[in-house]
Design a protein around this motif. Structure first.
Motif, PDB file in Angstrom:
ATOM      1  N   ASP A 160     -20.229 -41.958 -23.700  1.00 29.03           N
ATOM      2  CA  ASP A 160     -20.741 -41.316 -24.911  1.00 29.03           C
ATOM      3  C   ASP A 160     -21.244 -42.325 -25.940  1.00 29.03           C
ATOM      4  O   ASP A 160     -21.744 -41.937 -27.002  1.00 29.03           O
ATOM      5  CB  ASP A 160     -19.681 -40.403 -25.534  1.00 29.03           C
ATOM      6  CG  ASP A 160     -18.356 -41.122 -25.777  1.00 29.03           C
ATOM      7  OD1 ASP A 160     -18.364 -42.341 -26.013  1.00 29.03           O
ATOM      8  OD2 ASP A 160     -17.315 -40.447 -25.738  1.00 29.03           O
ATOM      9  N   GLY A 161     -21.088 -43.619 -25.649  1.00 24.66           N
ATOM     10  CA  GLY A 161     -21.618 -44.656 -26.533  1.00 24.66           C
ATOM     11  C   GLY A 161     -20.829 -44.879 -27.808  1.00 24.66           C
ATOM     12  O   GLY A 161     -21.227 -45.715 -28.635  1.00 24.66           O
ATOM     13  N   GLU A 162     -19.712 -44.171 -27.986  1.00 28.34           N
ATOM     14  CA  GLU A 162     -18.967 -44.278 -29.238  1.00 28.34           C
ATOM     15  C   GLU A 162     -18.214 -45.607 -29.318  1.00 28.34           C
ATOM     16  O   GLU A 162     -17.477 -45.971 -28.403  1.00 28.34           O
ATOM     17  CB  GLU A 162     -17.982 -43.114 -29.367  1.00 28.34           C
ATOM     18  CG  GLU A 162     -17.260 -43.084 -30.700  1.00 28.34           C
ATOM     19  CD  GLU A 162     -16.317 -41.907 -30.809  1.00 28.34           C
ATOM     20  OE1 GLU A 162     -16.207 -41.328 -31.902  1.00 28.34           O
ATOM     21  OE2 GLU A 162     -15.676 -41.558 -29.792  1.00 28.34           O
ATOM     22  N   ASP A 163     -18.397 -46.319 -30.412  1.00 30.41           N
ATOM     23  CA  ASP A 163     -17.652 -47.546 -30.696  1.00 30.41           C
ATOM     24  C   ASP A 163     -16.732 -47.282 -31.880  1.00 30.41           C
ATOM     25  O   ASP A 163     -17.199 -46.919 -32.965  1.00 30.41           O
ATOM     26  CB  ASP A 163     -18.595 -48.706 -31.041  1.00 30.41           C
ATOM     27  CG  ASP A 163     -19.202 -49.340 -29.793  1.00 30.41           C
ATOM     28  OD1 ASP A 163     -18.689 -49.079 -28.694  1.00 30.41           O
ATOM     29  OD2 ASP A 163     -20.192 -50.073 -29.919  1.00 30.41           O
ATOM     30  N   THR A 164     -15.443 -47.473 -31.678  1.00 29.45           N
ATOM     31  CA  THR A 164     -14.492 -47.291 -32.779  1.00 29.45           C
ATOM     32  C   THR A 164     -13.822 -48.601 -33.158  1.00 29.45           C
ATOM     33  O   THR A 164     -12.879 -48.605 -33.941  1.00 29.45           O
ATOM     34  CB  THR A 164     -13.418 -46.252 -32.396  1.00 29.45           C
ATOM     35  OG1 THR A 164     -12.745 -46.675 -31.203  1.00 29.45           O
ATOM     36  CG2 THR A 164     -14.050 -44.891 -32.156  1.00 29.45           C
ATOM     37  N   PRO A 194     -24.158 -35.863 -31.339  1.00 33.81           N
ATOM     38  CA  PRO A 194     -23.882 -36.589 -32.581  1.00 33.81           C
ATOM     39  C   PRO A 194     -22.981 -35.794 -33.532  1.00 33.81           C
ATOM     40  O   PRO A 194     -22.258 -36.382 -34.338  1.00 33.81           O
ATOM     41  CB  PRO A 194     -25.276 -36.797 -33.175  1.00 33.81           C
ATOM     42  CG  PRO A 194     -26.209 -36.725 -32.002  1.00 33.81           C
ATOM     43  CD  PRO A 194     -25.604 -35.714 -31.094  1.00 33.81           C
ATOM     44  N   SER A 223     -14.763 -36.616 -32.131  1.00 33.98           N
ATOM     45  CA  SER A 223     -15.459 -37.706 -31.463  1.00 33.98           C
ATOM     46  C   SER A 223     -16.948 -37.413 -31.481  1.00 33.98           C
ATOM     47  O   SER A 223     -17.385 -36.342 -31.046  1.00 33.98           O
ATOM     48  CB  SER A 223     -14.973 -37.863 -30.022  1.00 33.98           C
ATOM     49  OG  SER A 223     -15.778 -38.779 -29.314  1.00 33.98           O
ATOM     50  N   ARG A 224     -17.733 -38.370 -31.956  1.00 39.73           N
ATOM     51  CA  ARG A 224     -19.187 -38.195 -32.050  1.00 39.73           C
ATOM     52  C   ARG A 224     -19.887 -39.167 -31.107  1.00 39.73           C
ATOM     53  O   ARG A 224     -19.657 -40.372 -31.164  1.00 39.73           O
ATOM     54  CB  ARG A 224     -19.655 -38.412 -33.496  1.00 39.73           C
ATOM     55  CG  ARG A 224     -19.123 -37.362 -34.465  1.00 39.73           C
ATOM     56  CD  ARG A 224     -19.554 -37.647 -35.898  1.00 39.73           C
ATOM     57  NE  ARG A 224     -19.180 -36.557 -36.794  1.00 39.73           N
ATOM     58  CZ  ARG A 224     -17.979 -36.423 -37.343  1.00 39.73           C
ATOM     59  NH1 ARG A 224     -17.030 -37.335 -37.093  1.00 39.73           N
ATOM     60  NH2 ARG A 224     -17.726 -35.390 -38.129  1.00 39.73           N
ATOM     61  N   ASP A 226     -22.657 -41.553 -29.684  1.00 36.39           N
ATOM     62  CA  ASP A 226     -23.622 -42.466 -30.308  1.00 36.39           C
ATOM     63  C   ASP A 226     -24.781 -42.653 -29.330  1.00 36.39           C
ATOM     64  O   ASP A 226     -24.784 -43.568 -28.495  1.00 36.39           O
ATOM     65  CB  ASP A 226     -22.947 -43.799 -30.626  1.00 36.39           C
ATOM     66  CG  ASP A 226     -23.820 -44.698 -31.503  1.00 36.39           C
ATOM     67  OD1 ASP A 226     -25.050 -44.485 -31.516  1.00 36.39           O
ATOM     68  OD2 ASP A 226     -23.270 -45.612 -32.151  1.00 36.39           O
ATOM     69  N   ASP A 228     -27.822 -43.549 -29.975  1.00 34.56           N
ATOM     70  CA  ASP A 228     -28.599 -44.767 -30.233  1.00 34.56           C
ATOM     71  C   ASP A 228     -27.971 -45.969 -29.523  1.00 34.56           C
ATOM     72  O   ASP A 228     -28.690 -46.841 -29.002  1.00 34.56           O
ATOM     73  CB  ASP A 228     -28.684 -45.032 -31.736  1.00 34.56           C
ATOM     74  CG  ASP A 228     -29.574 -44.021 -32.451  1.00 34.56           C
ATOM     75  OD1 ASP A 228     -30.449 -43.441 -31.784  1.00 34.56           O
ATOM     76  OD2 ASP A 228     -29.381 -43.811 -33.665  1.00 34.56           O
ATOM     77  N   ASN A 229     -26.662 -46.016 -29.490  1.00 35.10           N
ATOM     78  CA  ASN A 229     -25.976 -47.102 -28.796  1.00 35.10           C
ATOM     79  C   ASN A 229     -26.247 -47.037 -27.298  1.00 35.10           C
ATOM     80  O   ASN A 229     -26.456 -48.068 -26.636  1.00 35.10           O
ATOM     81  CB  ASN A 229     -24.475 -47.021 -29.065  1.00 35.10           C
ATOM     82  CG  ASN A 229     -23.743 -48.311 -28.714  1.00 35.10           C
ATOM     83  OD1 ASN A 229     -24.353 -49.379 -28.594  1.00 35.10           O
ATOM     84  ND2 ASN A 229     -22.432 -48.221 -28.545  1.00 35.10           N
TER      85      ASN A 229
END
Length: 329
Positions: A160-164, A194, A223-224, A226, A228-229
């Motif tokens: 999902d590209g999410e960076d936390t 998103p 959780s969103r 990303d 673009d990532n």
């Protein structure tokens, strides 16, 4: 017919029955038949996110939103079906990155790895980071290139590209662009929206235990994805990006890998083009019928021999072994 000759014929017939059974098991024949087995010249590395964010309920399903990982599993199974004969390997990442399936052409093993992949718990891990698997992925690709340099290596990124987390304290700066010389193609498959969605706490991901809570606010965590990532990862790998919003379309993705196929026996002996098993079966049937006929004649003869005979005065006498033995006085 002499008894010795008859005995020899019976013995030969029964030996023939045994030998014909063996011949049928060996399936004799000549020529080589064509087989549908195909071997692909690609090694596909699936890099899949197993952090808790992949449990977020914002992937479109037939009966409503479902966990992102559910859509990812269905897509990977479909991708394997669209690439018969390819070798698949899997690298999963979360708190760390590890190889969960070495390269194999066994589609059942890959399907099992996809189905049994588990997500990290709500309180596990140190946060998501999309570039965490880069060092392990590079090592995996280098080993594959060393063992089979003629094969093309494909990377399928699933997440999902999410960076936390803001950085990775162990590996420092890393980028998928470092893999440019090792990758011949691939795709980034993105899941989630998103706007985001909550994440079930239970392992079954049905929400029976409620949803993951934000430790800072105490509210339900969201959780969103990303996207673009994910696009940036695709640019670094120089591959296409696919935002997955439903089933289907994986055949087109598989075609973009431009896999070449060659005929192969898959490690098994090809069947004979002209099978002669039927001839041995006909001979075996003939010998079995002779054996049954001889057995029936023997039963009939024994019953006829042991049957009592009637005399002219109406009395009966026994024959053969049933005649009583006279007692000498």
């Amino acid at each position: 017919m002499r008894p010795a000759t008859a005995t020899a014929l019976v013995l030969a017939r029964r030996v023939g029955i045994v030998l014909l059974f063996v011949v049928i098991l060996l399936r004799p024949g000549f020529g080589r038949a064509d087989v549908p087995t195909q071997l692909a010249d690609v090694d596909v590395v699936v890099v899949i996110d197993r952090t808790r964010s992949m449990a977020a309920l914002d992937h479109p399903g037939e009966s409503g939103p479902e966990p992102r990982i559910t859509g990812a599993r269905a897509d990977l199974t479909a991708l394997a079906e669209a690439l018969p004969g390819a070798r698949f390997g899997m690298l999963a990442f979360g708190t760390d990155a590890r190889v969960v399936l070495p390269f194999t052409a066994d589609s059942a093993a890959f399907d099992a790895a996809v189905e049994t992949l588990y997500l990290e718990g709500p309180k596990d891990g140190v946060g998501s980071r999309a570039d965490r698997p880069v060092p392990e992925l590079k090592e995996m690709l280098e080993r594959a290139a060393e063992k089979a340099p003629e094969r093309r290596r494909i990377v399928v990124y699933v997440g999902d590209g999410e960076d936390t987390t803001d950085g990775d304290t162990t590996d420092g700066d890393q980028t998928y662009a470092d893999l440019d010389d090792l990758v011949a193609g691939g795709v980034v498959l993105g899941y989630g929206t998103p706007q985001g969605a909550p994440m079930p706490q239970d392992d079954e991901l049905d929400g029976s235990l409620g949803y993951v809570q934000d430790p800072e606010t105490g509210d339900t965590a969201v959780s969103r994805a990303d996207l673009d990532n994910l696009r940036e990862i695709a640019d670094e790998l120089d591959v296409a990006f696919e935002h997955r919003t439903g089933p289907g379309g994986l055949e087109r993705v598989a075609e973009s890998f431009r896999a070449s196929y060659s005929d192969g026996a898959g490690g098994h002996q090809r069947p004979a083009k002209n099978d002669l098993t039927w001839l041995a079966a006909v001979l075996l049937l003939g010998l079995l019928l002779l054996e049954l006929h001889a057995g029936w004649r023997a039963v009939w003869s024994s019953r006829h021999t042991l049957a009592p005979r009637r005399g002219g005065d109406g009395s009966t006498t026994r024959t053969g072994a049933e005649r009583p033995t006279e007692v000498l006085r």
